[in-house]
Design a protein around this motif. Structure first.
Motif, short mmCIF file in Angstrom:
data_model
loop_
_atom_site.label_atom_id
_atom_site.label_comp_id
_atom_site.label_asym_id
_atom_site.label_seq_id
_atom_site.Cartn_x
_atom_site.Cartn_y
_atom_site.Cartn_z
N ALA A 36 39.20 86.04 19.54
CA ALA A 36 40.01 86.47 18.39
C ALA A 36 41.02 85.39 18.02
CB ALA A 36 40.71 87.79 18.71
N PHE A 37 41.62 84.78 19.04
CA PHE A 37 42.61 83.72 18.78
C PHE A 37 41.96 82.54 18.05
CE2 PHE A 37 44.94 79.88 20.06
CZ PHE A 37 46.21 80.23 19.62
N VAL A 38 40.77 82.14 18.52
CA VAL A 38 40.07 81.01 17.89
C VAL A 38 39.60 81.40 16.49
CG1 VAL A 38 38.01 79.54 18.03
CG2 VAL A 38 39.37 79.97 20.07
N ALA A 39 39.03 82.61 16.37
CA ALA A 39 38.43 83.03 15.10
C ALA A 39 39.47 83.36 14.04
CB ALA A 39 37.52 84.23 15.33
N LEU A 40 40.63 83.83 14.47
CA LEU A 40 41.63 84.29 13.49
C LEU A 40 42.80 83.33 13.30
CD1 LEU A 40 41.76 88.09 14.34
CD2 LEU A 40 40.23 86.87 12.80
N LEU A 41 42.83 82.27 14.09
CA LEU A 41 43.94 81.31 13.91
C LEU A 41 43.45 79.87 13.88
CD1 LEU A 41 47.02 81.05 13.61
CD2 LEU A 41 47.13 80.70 16.07
N VAL A 42 42.77 79.44 14.93
CA VAL A 42 42.42 78.01 15.04
C VAL A 42 41.41 77.61 13.95
CG1 VAL A 42 41.46 76.23 16.53
CG2 VAL A 42 42.88 78.03 17.52
N LEU A 43 40.27 78.30 13.91
CA LEU A 43 39.23 77.91 12.95
C LEU A 43 39.67 78.07 11.48
CD1 LEU A 43 35.86 79.06 14.56
CD2 LEU A 43 36.66 76.75 14.12
N PRO A 44 40.37 79.16 11.11
CA PRO A 44 40.82 79.24 9.71
C PRO A 44 41.75 78.09 9.31
CG PRO A 44 40.90 81.39 10.69
CD PRO A 44 40.58 80.44 11.80
N VAL A 45 42.64 77.69 10.22
CA VAL A 45 43.56 76.58 9.89
C VAL A 45 42.77 75.28 9.71
CG1 VAL A 45 45.44 75.16 10.79
CG2 VAL A 45 45.58 77.63 10.97
N VAL A 46 41.82 75.03 10.60
CA VAL A 46 40.99 73.81 10.48
C VAL A 46 40.14 73.89 9.20
CG1 VAL A 46 39.18 72.44 11.58
CG2 VAL A 46 40.93 73.48 12.97
N SER A 47 39.67 75.09 8.87
CA SER A 47 38.86 75.26 7.65
C SER A 47 39.66 74.94 6.40
CB SER A 47 38.34 76.69 7.56
OG SER A 47 37.49 76.96 8.62
N VAL A 48 40.92 75.39 6.37
CA VAL A 48 41.77 75.10 5.20
C VAL A 48 41.96 73.60 5.06
CG1 VAL A 48 44.13 75.25 4.34
CG2 VAL A 48 42.97 77.29 5.07
#
Lengths: 213, 75
Positions: A36-48
């Protein structure tokens, strides 16, 4: 970041976010919490970051600049069959990269030049949808075309340094290099897009087409 | 609302923002950039903030309930 990688990254983030959203009890386990931490914080920030980078990169393409209707005639003016037109001379002879033709000549080569160009672009979008769009022939530059943009490529080139036209007076070349004598508005290289000439113009692409037939 | 529902809500909002970002990258047009910056990023940002907020409020509720549990065990 290349567009396919960015799209893959955003797609992966989207899939994981949906997984976290729809899988029951995912926050009960340690692995689930980490996911959840990776999917809801890390990856979205990198995606932006990747998406923003991809958008800015694409905004420099000729196709992007010509996607507004008002710019269509400027796109046509890159194909004049006449060497006196500076943009078509540069475009047709690959003096500028064809896929970044507009951006190459209309961006200051200073530290914040690209940023300024992007903000100008945002202003153009605002005018396109909320303002009064001028006629193509009425569009003017924000400021006189700077010599630095020409010198970015031409300075030091043998043809530029030695051509007779640049030595009409002893100090002419120095004046050009220092910006005291404009390349374009001094009357030497002042035939630019001239979209008013399009009706009677002959185009290089038409000639190429006729030769092919 | 328990942590599970809060996470679900945050993840769905983030997914909506990411979907808009994905779609905005397909056409080559200035409006696509506006959709990315004006819709995709803010919606995703709200989802991320809700996720972080749910973590903070959950840990606060766990911390506040801990002394009560210890008192019970003492009795």
């Amino acid at each position: 970041m290349p567009l396919p990688i960015t799209l893959t990254l955003i797609g992966l983030s989207l899939a994981l976010a949906l997984l976290v959203g729809f899988k029951k009890g995912i926050s009960q386990t340690r692995e689930g919490k980490m996911l959840a931490f990776v999917a809801l914080l890390v990856l979205p920030v990198v995606s932006v970051w990747g998406g923003f980078d991809a958008h800015l990169d694409r905004a420099e393409s000729t196709q992007f600049c010509l996607s507004c209707h008002v710019m269509a005639e400027y796109g046509q003016s890159l194909h004049y069959d006449d060497k006196s037109y500076i943009p078509s001379l540069h475009y047709e002879n690959n003096f500028v990269p064809r896929d970044h033709a507009c951006y190459t000549c209309h961006t200051d080569y200073s530290m914040f030049g690209p940023v300024k160009a992007k903000f100008n672009g945002l202003h153009h979008i605002f005018v396109q949808y909320f303002g009064t769009v001028p006629k193509p022939e009425d569009i003017k530059l924000y400021k006189p075309f700077p010599n630095e943009t020409c010198l970015h490529c031409h300075l030091g080139a043998r043809k530029f340094e030695e051509v007779n036209g640049h030595h009409k007076t002893p100090d002419m070349l120095d004046k050009v290099k220092s910006g005291k004598l404009s390349c374009i508005s001094s009357g030497c290289h002042d035939t630019i897009h001239e979209v008013g000439d399009l009706k009677d113009a002959k185009f290089w692409s038409e000639i190429k087409g006729a030769e092919a037939k | 609302m328990n942590i599970e529902n809060k996470l679900r809500r945050a993840s769905l909002i983030i997914a909506a923002g990411l979907f808009l970002q994905f779609v905005s990258l397909l056409p080559l047009h200035p409006l696509a950039f506006i959709a990315f910056v004006g819709l995709g990023v803010p919606i995703m940002g709200i989802g991320v903030l809700l996720f972080l907020f749910s973590l903070v409020t959950h840990s606060e509720s766990v911390a506040s309930s801990a002394p009560v549990a210890s008192e019970k065990t003492q009795r």
